[in-house]
Scaffold this motif. Structure first.
Motif, PDB file in Angstrom:
ATOM      1  N   THR A 144       0.851  -1.182   0.000  1.00 17.57           N
ATOM      2  CA  THR A 144       0.000   0.000   0.000  1.00 17.57           C
ATOM      3  C   THR A 144       0.892   1.238   0.000  1.00 17.57           C
ATOM      4  O   THR A 144       1.876   1.295   0.731  1.00 17.57           O
ATOM      5  N   TYR A 145       0.520   2.210  -0.822  1.00 10.79           N
ATOM      6  CA  TYR A 145       1.245   3.485  -0.846  1.00 10.79           C
ATOM      7  C   TYR A 145       0.315   4.559  -1.390  1.00 10.79           C
ATOM      8  O   TYR A 145      -0.714   4.259  -1.989  1.00 10.79           O
ATOM      9  N   HIS A 146       0.679   5.806  -1.148  1.00 10.44           N
ATOM     10  CA  HIS A 146      -0.081   6.913  -1.715  1.00 10.44           C
ATOM     11  C   HIS A 146       0.356   7.107  -3.157  1.00 10.44           C
ATOM     12  O   HIS A 146       1.539   7.296  -3.434  1.00 10.44           O
ATOM     13  N   ASN A 147      -0.601   7.084  -4.050  1.00 13.40           N
ATOM     14  CA  ASN A 147      -0.330   7.324  -5.454  1.00 13.40           C
ATOM     15  C   ASN A 147       0.147   8.767  -5.623  1.00 13.40           C
ATOM     16  O   ASN A 147      -0.443   9.686  -5.058  1.00 13.40           O
ATOM     17  N   PRO A 148       1.208   9.010  -6.398  1.00 15.52           N
ATOM     18  CA  PRO A 148       1.681  10.374  -6.597  1.00 15.52           C
ATOM     19  C   PRO A 148       0.610  11.318  -7.155  1.00 15.52           C
ATOM     20  O   PRO A 148       0.613  12.507  -6.851  1.00 15.52           O
ATOM     21  N   GLY A 149      -0.316  10.809  -7.954  1.00 14.77           N
ATOM     22  CA  GLY A 149      -1.408  11.651  -8.447  1.00 14.77           C
ATOM     23  C   GLY A 149      -2.286  12.152  -7.313  1.00 14.77           C
ATOM     24  O   GLY A 149      -2.747  13.293  -7.313  1.00 14.77           O
ATOM     25  N   TYR A 150      -2.514  11.283  -6.313  1.00 16.74           N
ATOM     26  CA  TYR A 150      -3.273  11.683  -5.132  1.00 16.74           C
ATOM     27  C   TYR A 150      -2.529  12.769  -4.362  1.00 16.74           C
ATOM     28  O   TYR A 150      -3.123  13.758  -3.928  1.00 16.74           O
TER      29      TYR A 150
END
Length: 75
Positions: free
Chosen positions: A39-45
């Motif tokens: 799990t990671y934060h998408n760079p677009g987010y």
């Protein structure tokens, strides 16, 4: 697992609040069924969350994260 601080550093001048999410982190979880999920934060987010308007290529960061997560979870 942690992201690349050099890559994230290029984004910080665009929006200083982004520093709270850098370096990019990846959470590795294994379930009782022996399934592994990353799990990671998408760079677009992150681009939307921190209102980054001067940086025009978040895929520069999302593509390597997708490749890493796909490779790490492949059987």
């Amino acid at each position: 697992m942690f992201g690349n601080p050099k890559a994230g550093k290029s984004l910080m001048p665009c929006q200083q609040t982004l520093a709270i999410n850098l370096p990019q982190k990846i959470l590795n979880r294994e379930y009782s069924s022996n399934r592994v999920r990353l799990t990671y934060h998408n760079p677009g987010y992150l681009e939307l969350r921190h209102i980054i308007q001067q940086y025009d290529d978040p895929s520069k960061f999302s593509i390597p994260l997708m490749k890493l997560s796909t490779g790490a979870t492949a059987k």
